[in-house]
Design a protein around this motif. Structure first.
Motif: not given
Length: 546
Positions: A87-93
């Motif tokens: 989820k954090g990686a998606v937010a970084r995208i």
């Protein structure tokens, strides 16, 4: 000349100046270009491809399905939707995409609306009271516009940098996904392995309980002594003491698996309560060739895009060495009387270009360029390290997978022999042919070898998971946009021809009919730089592509 004529003439002059700037200079982007390196991949793996390993091209998008465990498939699916790291990686995208969109708007004109009212009061300086005070109202409304002409590509380099950062964040998501899915599978295998080891310990404890009863009967019949009873008791107690340790490890593995799925500890206890076999490796495992590895590794793709971003950042810093041309204008209404604010006499406008140049700040800018060039070199070193690490992990995983299968097979033979020895020792002890020490030794050996076999069987599957992870399994690399490669159509002067030729990437090979040949999925997996940039470099873009 009429007011309308003056307005039109001023606008035309400003537009002409802006167009002249675009045609004369607007096609150049300063700074170095990222170039695809000649990555020399090994022709074949140094590790032996044995025990089911083949050089066929693998399909690793859903490698966990090859283990044939439906519950594992479900756990992976839930991890993809619930894992907090993902989820954090998606937010970084999303963050990188927003920054890319923000940078994309920088070359466009900006327009601001304004409205103001001012009440002024000042001293008149006269001797009378009426002459000493002057009061007036001032009303104004209108629009202000500005447009920075991207003469030397600083804004375009910023867009290039942000685009590379967006691609790096996408690759980072792939890297997180690869790691998370491998951890889910590894912890699931650990859960099943610990359950098998607990079952082995409990079975051994039951067998040793029967042995203890036999020893006690022999003692009561005068055929044995207290020493044999004490030895049987501590052997049984030692086996029972193994079980709580294994149960603690099992609880930890289940809790870790729950957290990987994004749920609370203990949430999977009921679902994983019933023991099940450890997922077994398939008979054949395709690993491909070393040349395919870099295209599948998300960490290499991330390092690659970070290098592209660092290279573009050098161009952003270099653009500050050159002048900036801004076209500004305003149109509006102003009046001392609100009633007459809309009349033709209240119309005001201003338009014209402005040129700014940090003439006396070049030293600081060059130091900034040098710092960005050093960051560029760091990104290149990081990329090269990622490539080396990718090959290292893949080679290690290949060796571990093959060697552990050899170990597992040997332990299987040891377990069969230990069980036979245990049965023979018990029979001979019952007939008084051997002492009880021989029974203790065979019981301990049988337990140790069975537990070692269970550990090794799980290690084979864990090593296969590590191999899939090393190959970049679980992540489907997207087709990246090729690096910007624009030539010059404007270089009429010798200076701009030199700028156009500096650092220009080679043209793509032509296919049949003169069309550009299609690029492979990741035909530019990385970049090599020809040294630290010693001075400003530029590349001229055709105006038709701006």
């Amino acid at each position: 000349m009429s007011e309308r004529g003056a307005w039109s003439g001023s606008c035309a002059a400003a537009v002409a100046i802006a167009c002249a700037g675009l045609l004369g200079l607007g096609g150049c982007a300063v700074g170095p270009d990222a170039q695809p390196p000649a990555n020399t991949a090994p022709q074949q793996w140094s590790a032996e491809l044995a025990r089911g390993l083949t050089a066929s091209s693998p399909d690793l998008a859903q490698w966990w399905a090859l283990l044939g465990d439906s519950l594992l498939d479900d756990l992976v699916r839930r991890a993809i939707g619930g894992n907090t790291d993902m989820k954090g990686a998606v937010a970084r995208i999303r963050e990188a995409r927003a920054r890319r969109a923000e940078a994309g708007g920088a070359p466009l004109p900006s327009l601001d609306a304004n409205a103001s009212y001012t009440r002024r009061r000042s001293g008149g300086g006269g001797s009378s009271a009426a002459a000493s005070v002057l009061e007036s109202d001032y009303f104004a409304t209108g629009f202000d516009a500005s447009w920075e002409i991207d003469l030397f590509g600083g804004l375009r380099r910023t867009i290039e940098q942000r685009q590379a950062e967006l691609e790096a964040s996408r690759a980072d998501f792939g890297n997180v996904m690869v790691s998370v899915l491998a951890e889910v599978a590894r912890n699931y295998v650990e859960v099943r392995s610990l359950q098998a080891r607990i079952a082995i310990a409990e079975s051994s404890a039951r067998s040793q309980t029967d042995t203890l009863e036999l020893v006690r009967l022999r003692r009561d019949g005068g055929l044995g002594d207290e020493l044999e009873v004490a030895q049987a008791e501590y052997n049984l107690a030692d086996t029972r003491a193994r079980i709580p340790v294994l149960q603690t490890s099992l609880a930890s593995a289940r809790n870790r698996l729950a957290v990987l799925l994004g749920v609370g500890a203990g949430s999977l206890d009921a679902e994983l309560a019933a023991p099940a076999p450890v997922p077994s490796a398939p008979a054949s495992v395709a690993v491909g060739m070393p040349a395919e590895l870099l295209r599948r590794r998300p960490d290499v793709a991330r390092a690659e895009q970070q290098l592209v971003a660092a290279t573009a950042a050098v161009g952003v810093a270099t653009a500050d060495l050159y002048p900036k041309l801004t076209l500004s204008g305003s149109i509006g209404l102003s009046s001392l009387d609100l009633a007459s604010l809309g009349s033709s006499a209240s119309r005001v406008f201003a338009i014209g270009p402005s040129l700014t140049w940090n003439v006396f700040d070049a030293g600081r800018i060059r130091h900034r360029i040098e710092a960005q060039s050093a960051l560029q070199e760091q990104a290149l070193a990081t990329y090269e390290g990622a490539v080396l690490t990718a090959y290292e992990e893949a080679e290690n995983a290949l060796v571990a997978y093959v060697r552990e299968q050899v170990r597992r097979d040997s332990l299987g033979e040891a377990v069969a022999a230990a069980r036979l020895a245990d049965d023979l020792a018990r029979t001979q002890y019952q007939h008084g042919l051997v002492d009880f020490q021989r029974v203790l030794e065979t019981e301990r050996a049988a337990l140790v070898f069975q537990e070692s076999l269970a550990i090794s069987s799980a290690a084979v599957t864990t090593d296969l998971i590590a191999l899939y992870k090393a190959l970049g399994g679980g992540w489907a690399p997207a087709t990246p946009a090729p690096p910007p490669r624009l030539g010059s159509r404007l270089g009429s002067s010798r200076g701009f021809r030199q700028l156009a030729s500096a650092g220009t990437a080679p043209r793509a090979p032509r296919g049949p009919g003169g069309t550009a040949a299609p690029r492979p999925a990741t035909s530019w997996a990385g970049y090599s730089l020809t040294g630290v940039m010693k001075g400003p470099q530029a590349r001229c873009h055709p105006v038709s592509r701006l």
